[in-house]
Design a protein around this motif. Structure first.
Motif, short mmCIF file in Angstrom:
data_model
loop_
_atom_site.label_atom_id
_atom_site.label_comp_id
_atom_site.label_asym_id
_atom_site.label_seq_id
_atom_site.Cartn_x
_atom_site.Cartn_y
_atom_site.Cartn_z
N GLN A 97 -0.71 71.97 -4.99
CA GLN A 97 0.73 71.79 -5.17
C GLN A 97 1.46 73.11 -4.94
O GLN A 97 1.12 74.13 -5.53
N LEU A 98 2.47 73.07 -4.05
CA LEU A 98 3.32 74.24 -3.79
C LEU A 98 4.77 73.82 -3.93
O LEU A 98 5.25 72.96 -3.20
N VAL A 99 5.46 74.44 -4.89
CA VAL A 99 6.86 74.10 -5.15
C VAL A 99 7.68 75.38 -5.14
O VAL A 99 7.33 76.37 -5.80
N LEU A 100 8.77 75.38 -4.39
CA LEU A 100 9.74 76.47 -4.39
C LEU A 100 11.08 75.87 -4.76
O LEU A 100 11.64 75.07 -4.01
N PHE A 101 11.61 76.26 -5.92
CA PHE A 101 12.88 75.71 -6.36
C PHE A 101 14.05 76.34 -5.62
O PHE A 101 13.89 77.32 -4.88
N ALA A 102 15.23 75.78 -5.84
CA ALA A 102 16.43 76.17 -5.09
C ALA A 102 16.71 77.66 -5.19
O ALA A 102 16.57 78.28 -6.24
N GLY A 103 17.11 78.23 -4.05
CA GLY A 103 17.46 79.64 -3.97
C GLY A 103 18.04 79.95 -2.60
O GLY A 103 18.64 79.08 -1.95
N ILE A 104 17.83 81.17 -2.14
CA ILE A 104 18.32 81.57 -0.81
C ILE A 104 17.17 82.20 -0.01
O ILE A 104 17.37 83.18 0.72
N VAL A 105 16.01 81.63 -0.14
CA VAL A 105 14.85 82.11 0.62
C VAL A 105 15.07 81.79 2.10
O VAL A 105 15.45 80.68 2.46
N THR A 106 14.84 82.78 2.95
CA THR A 106 15.05 82.63 4.39
C THR A 106 13.72 82.68 5.13
O THR A 106 12.66 82.71 4.54
N GLY A 107 13.83 82.72 6.46
CA GLY A 107 12.62 82.78 7.28
C GLY A 107 12.04 81.41 7.53
O GLY A 107 12.60 80.39 7.14
#
Length: 426
Positions: free
Chosen positions: A116-126
């Protein structure tokens, strides 16, 4: 002698305690590869913490902390030695949490036991690391509400156990990889609110339950056959066209939103069934009439929006009981079946928009039979009839205009045009 025995016993007990502590440390030791990967992941992300809340990474103490028991968002295996990271949740997901900036490190691919890979809301770019396609145990990938760019790595859809892929609300571009159909275990696919263009792949996984690619730049037609297991389908605000015949096999649908496209043709009869309680097809080029079916037992919360199309003919009883029903801005004619007024009176239907059609009659009862106006919204304006005084325009949306009835010359022209067309068909 007794004193000497006591000292020996104490030394033996201390030795056992030391051994147990050493064994516990060995049992809790994390894989060196996973530990390095966590280092790299932290180095490429910037924790934009709020003043009132601590840094997410404040618990990631590589000098003394045990990643498996003290690192926020890290869950490890319990039996495998050395311990391996099985779940990585980056961020809290709490309302008002600013999340992360920075980029996603390709070193995530070194967490080879990750499911499981979860990235919550933000301003991650790329871009999304293509290396994720090598994590054969991944079941859930959720990277929503960030600023990720680039294309969707086709390698992701080769993951044998992938169940959920949520990449919605980013800035992804390119086309949907044709390899999507090969993801045989995929149940949830969310790509909403991106910049994806081109046409859809020829098919989607057979086990797919939830499909959302709304708010993109996708063109062309829906696949000739959609997954029969689909329960949720949203493709609103794209540039799609063509008929809706492919939906005849989706008998499990509960939510359908194809609004704001260029779909044309008639309404498949299969769409009028009890499970489908949310049908949003407004602002398309749909034509034809309604099937002469008996009404289904639509319940609270049901909504059907077919407004701003080119639907013709008389309204049948098929939609009686829908709680929120929008049929405005079409070319409907004739008299509305009395059952619709009955549904309003019983409080089953709370919103009924029929304005901007060519309807000639709406059966009503005495004013005392109408439910309280604060409980319903009915708009009948701009039709070919005298609107009941009790209705007026009080419940109509703003901007509809002050003219309650459609001009007689428009009604006559419409009637002549439709009569001529029918004679030609006969």
């Amino acid at each position: 002698m007794a004193k000497k025995c006591s000292l020996l016993l104490l030394a033996f007990v201390l030795y056992l305690i030391h051994c147990q502590s050493t064994i516990a440390q060995l049992q809790n030791k994390i894989s060196a590869i996973d530990l390095d990967a966590l280092h790299q992941i932290k180095n490429t992300l910037i924790d934009i913490h709020a003043v009132s809340s601590p840094h997410f990474f404040s618990s990631w103490d590589f000098a003394s902390g045990d990643p498996c028991s003290s690192f926020a968002g890290v869950t490890c295996s319990s039996s495998e030695q050395p311990r391996r990271v099985e779940s990585l949740v980056l961020g809290t997901g709490l309302s008002g949490s600013p999340g992360f900036a920075g980029t996603l490190s390709p070193f995530i691919a070194n967490l080879t036991e990750l499911s499981q890979l979860v990235l919550f809301a933000g301003i991650v770019t790329g871009s999304i690391p293509s290396e994720l396609g090598s994590l054969k145990k991944l079941r859930v990938i959720s990277l929503t509400n960030n600023l990720l760019t680039g294309t969707i790595p086709a390698s992701i859809f080769s993951l044998p156990d992938l169940h959920t892929l949520d990449l919605g609300h980013n800035q992804l571009s390119g086309t949907m990889p044709p390899t999507i159909s090969a993801s045989i275990q995929l149940k949830v696919l969310v790509l909403a609110d991106n910049k994806i263009s081109g046409q859809l792949p020829r098919g989607f996984p057979e086990k797919l339950l939830h499909l959302d690619f709304s708010q993109n730049n996708i063109s062309g037609m829906l696949p000739a056959r959609m997954s029969a297991s689909l329960r949720y389908l949203s493709a609103s605000q794209n540039r799609m066209w063509g008929p809706l015949n492919c939906l005849e096999s989706t008998l499990e649908l509960e939510y359908l939103d194809l609004s704001m496209n260029n779909f044309s043709g008639g309404l498949p009869t299969s769409l009028f069934q009890p499970k489908l309680t949310s049908m949003l097809l407004q602002r398309n080029n749909l034509s034809g009439g309604f099937p002469p079916l008996a009404p289904y037992p639509y319940g609270p919360g049901s909504i059907i929006d077919l407004s701003h199309n080119f639907l013709t003919g008389e309204l049948t009883r098929v939609l009686v009981g829908v709680e929120s029903l929008f049929l405005n801005n079409n070319q409907l004619k004739g008299t509305v079946p009395k059952e619709y007024f009955g549904s309003l009176s019983l409080g089953k239907t709370k919103t009924l928009y029929l304005q901007h059609n060519y309807i000639t009659g709406f059966p009503t009862a005495a004013e005392s039979s109408w439910p309280p106006w604060d409980l319903i919204a009915v708009c009948l304006s701009y039709n070919c009839m005298e609107v009941p005084v009790v209705v007026g325009i009080m419940a109509c949306p703003s901007g509809i205009g002050e003219q309650i009835s459609r001009p007689a010359n428009q009604c006559s022209a419409f009637h002549i045009r439709n009569t001529t067309s029918k004679e030609k068909e006969d």
